[in-house]
Write a protein that holds these residues in place. Sequence first.
Motif, short mmCIF file in Angstrom:
data_model
loop_
_atom_site.label_atom_id
_atom_site.label_comp_id
_atom_site.label_asym_id
_atom_site.label_seq_id
_atom_site.Cartn_x
_atom_site.Cartn_y
_atom_site.Cartn_z
N TYR A 12 0.84 -1.20 0.00
CA TYR A 12 0.00 0.00 0.00
C TYR A 12 0.88 1.26 0.00
N ILE A 51 -5.40 1.85 -5.22
CA ILE A 51 -5.88 0.51 -4.91
C ILE A 51 -7.39 0.59 -4.67
N PRO A 52 -8.21 -0.18 -5.41
CA PRO A 52 -7.87 -1.24 -6.35
C PRO A 52 -7.92 -0.80 -7.82
N SER A 106 -4.65 -4.35 -7.64
CA SER A 106 -5.32 -5.17 -6.63
C SER A 106 -4.27 -5.80 -5.72
N LEU A 134 -8.41 -4.80 3.31
CA LEU A 134 -7.64 -5.77 2.54
C LEU A 134 -8.37 -7.09 2.32
N SER A 183 -9.88 -4.25 -1.57
CA SER A 183 -8.57 -4.06 -2.18
C SER A 183 -8.40 -4.79 -3.50
#
Length: 338
Positions: free
Chosen positions: A258, A268-269, A273, A290, A331
């Motif tokens: 991240y 993200i995403p 991903s 996540l 995520s």
Amino acid sequence: MARGSTRPTSRDVAQAAGVSQAAVSLVFGDKWRGRVSEATAERVRQAALELGYRPNLAARNLRLGSTRTVLLVVPALTTEFFPGVYTGAARVAAGHGFGVVLYPSPEGIGPAPDPFASARSALDGVLASSMAADALTAIRGDQLPLVMLDSDPRGSLGAATVNLDITDGMRQVADHLLGLGHRRFLHLAADVPSWTFEVRARELAARLGARPGTSLRTAPTPLSIERARTAAEAALGAPGPRPTAVVCDDDLLAAGTYKAARRLGLRIPDDLSVTGVDDLGIATAIDPELTTLRLDAELFGERGMQALLAVLDGRAPDAGDIPVELVVRASTAPPGAS
């Protein structure tokens, strides 16, 4: 029985319950199953409660050559996963009159100083994570009844092994990302010599390799958020088509990814991903939350301790790996999602 200061004995309990002293010993030694009935065991326990009887564990242990103590060997306690393993193991152990000594290897893996003058005289058995297996040599724990956690059952040091089904877990991760349409992958791999991480790498490569048009890069990194950030930043910024999905061996590595994505201006995403493993507290603390494999640490500890108690009792432990679950959060998305 005369009351007052006289301490009740096992003979008193036997008389009150209408059983033999041998039956009382079986119940308080947790050896009654298959030898006396559940109703008889409960009658013994109730009689002991009413009389205020407490078994002399120290004398019994000395007589039987048992300490009712086992050792749990784990890597350094850098996340909440291994404390969870301890919680589950200690809960089962307590129910059988055992205590658990937690022994974290200071460097995460490898040998650590021996905390015992003689492990063989201080302990009845050992429960050990494969990531801390080398520490067994220092304490001569490999000479005690041993159950290995997260360990290759082929050629294991232990009398039994208890594993999470990490192979199926990596299949779940790969199939989820492939189903979203991802074809360019980065594996942020834990740089730790351990069977569990070898399985993750092998299964991910096999699953992705079976799908035409996919590519997989691997970036090894220590289990550290900052080191993971450095490794992910270098891999994502390398020449060539950028991966659209990063599979991380641990939630801490995902957190590092991240940070790398932010430094590179990736969202993200939408642009990338990311998945993790463990479902630690950090998985829902980072934004977006996540997608990760949930490994039930407490159940893992419970099953490990149940296996060790079976070994100590001369029984065959239950077989079968512990299922794991992919928890899909925000995520992961199709590549190029907006």
